[in-house]
Enzyme design. Structure first.
Site: not given
Length: 488
Positions: A296, A262
């Site tokens: 993010c 990720e």
């Protein structure tokens, strides 16, 4: 508070280290405490503790694992203020982000994962041969060698913006599926990760099932590679930058170890001609500036249709200058290196012709006030600018005008990332059609790019990684499927 030292957590015990490194709080740019500095030897010790705990843990009943995860969630909830306080000190998060979002989300994730444990099951395929039957069932990850041993290694090199979410989802998914695990904390938020381990211990997790190490940034590559190369490690998951992810993936490939990645994002919000300007304004501002933009999924790019660009830009400027508090400090960034990097991105863009729609490069912060950076939105950007291409991870966004939907899609898909996006339109059919064309792990129509909850699979495509956390997909990342046939 510098007399506090965060230990390792190995085989169910706090392990005090003689060698430590400083942890600096961005609130005042001073040392808040120290943390144990691990070595490859420490890493192997943690792996072997998890290795030894695996046989017993992998045989526990699903209800036992479920109850421990639920108790852990209760522990986190009971001590929410304390845990959120660690996060605020270590990364400069405000109360809304820490107490109101990150820790509650981690608690919700624990409970959701716990609720899914008893529903893990296989299937009974009908095979071709007469008189033959088959079953496909799921089991924990297995290693090479004579013993069935597993280790799911969760590694965080750079991540600090939501330590409880990242630590919980990795540890809980591994433990829920009968695996044992090692966490490597971020060097910026070690006490948050230590708190996670203590919560699991208080909930009754057996010794060795969850272990924690920390290390200096300059030692991280050697420490991490020692764990990846250990024969007991069978799964690695990493949340962090794309640059570091490439290195982790390369090492995993050389060792034939599966990995879940990720990685970073360069997320776009597309404001269509028919968008409700106030709805889009709220979504764009929240997406760009929540938690100082240090998420993010934060909105880095704002794409606005030419027909409404003047009105939308004016609304942005008005919203960002309304009711200013001259005594209030700008948002906090996690450290001076992060601020310097973003300031360089902005300076480079301005030198190449970009301009400030809102904000300024000349903000003054009182001496000793910590690491702060005012929100900024820049216009006049081009696709070849680093500000448009690189993840900023700060309260900064770039705005570009488009004329056609095809152009908006091309701009959103450019640059190689694909974590999250949003589309603002009053036409749901158009929004869904655009969502299908956007190359991203998630697309949110008429809401901000930041959206993470337990029931939604979370992860990216392209340079934003592969694999998924959350929901059934998250559990399946830590399971293998075995087929068995027999003659009736």
């Amino acid at each position: 508070m510098a007399d506090i030292s965060v230990p390792f957590f190995i085989d169910g015990k706090d392990v005090v280290a003689f060698d430590v490194f400083d942890v600096t709080s961005p609130y005042d740019n001073k040392v808040c405490w120290t943390a144990a500095a691990g070595t490859p030897k420490t890493a192997v010790w943690a792996v072997e503790a998890a290795n030894a705990a695996f046989p017993a843990w992998s045989q526990t009943k699903p209800t036992v694992r479920r109850d421990i995860l639920l108790k852990t969630a209760n522990v986190l909830e009971e001590q929410l203020d304390t845990y959120a306080g660690y996060m605020r000190t270590e990364m400069g998060a405000d109360a809304g982000a820490s107490s109101g979002f990150v820790v509650p989300l981690a608690i919700s994730m624990l409970r959701d994962i716990a609720s899914r444990i008893t529903s893990i099951c296989g299937s009974v395929p009908v095979v071709e041969a007469e008189g033959q039957s088959a079953i496909a069932f799921k089991e924990p990850m297995v290693s090479r060698g004579r013993r069935k041993v597993v280790l799911a290694l969760t590694e965080y090199w750079l991540l600090r913006n939501a330590p409880y979410v990242f630590g919980i989802r990795s540890a809980a998914c591994a433990l829920a599926t009968g695996n044992t695990t090692v966490l490597k904390s971020s060097e910026l938020t070690p006490r948050c990760y230590w708190a996670i381990c203590r919560a699991f211990r208080a909930a009754g997790l057996p010794d060795g099932c969850l272990n924690l190490i920390s290390c200096r940034p300059e030692d991280a590559a050697e420490v991490v590679n020692a764990m990846i190369e250990h024969p007991a490690v069978r799964k690695i998951n990493f949340t962090g930058s794309t640059a570091v992810g490439r290195k982790i993936a390369r090492s995993c490939g050389q060792n034939l170890k599966p990995c879940l990645m990720e990685l970073g994002g360069k997320n776009s919000s597309i404001v269509c001609a028919d968008a409700d300007i106030q709805t889009a304004l709220r979504g764009v501002l929240a997406g760009a500036f929540l938690n100082s933009g240090q998420i993010c999924m934060a909105t880095d790019r704002i794409l606005v249709h030419k027909s409404i660009a003047p009105a939308f830009t004016k609304a942005l400027q008005k919203a960002l200058t309304a009711n200013p508090d001259a005594s209030a400090l700008p948002p906090t960034l996690v450290n001076t290196a992060s601020k310097a990097r973003v300031e360089a991105l902005i300076a480079s863009a301005v030198a190449a012709g970009a301009h400030f729609i809102s904000g300024s490069a000349n903000m003054q912060v009182p001496s000793g006030a910590g690491v702060h950076m005012a929100p900024a939105i820049l216009g006049g950007v081009r696709e070849d600018m680093a500000l448009w291409q690189e993840e900023s991870f700060a309260s900064v966004a770039a705005l570009m005008v488009f004329e056609t939907e095809d152009e908006a899609i091309r701009l959103a898909n450019g640059g190689g990332y694909g974590l999250s996006a949003s589309v603002f339109t009053e036409d749901l059919r158009k929004g869904l059609a655009m969502a299908k064309r956007i190359q991203s792990g998630a697309v949110h129509i008429n809401s901000m790019t930041i959206h993470d909850e337990p029931v939604l699979p979370h992860g990216g495509v392209k340079n934003s990684g592969w694999g998924r956390f959350n929901a059934a997909e998250g559990l399946n990342e830590f399971l293998v499927t075995k087929s068995v046939t027999w003659m009736n």
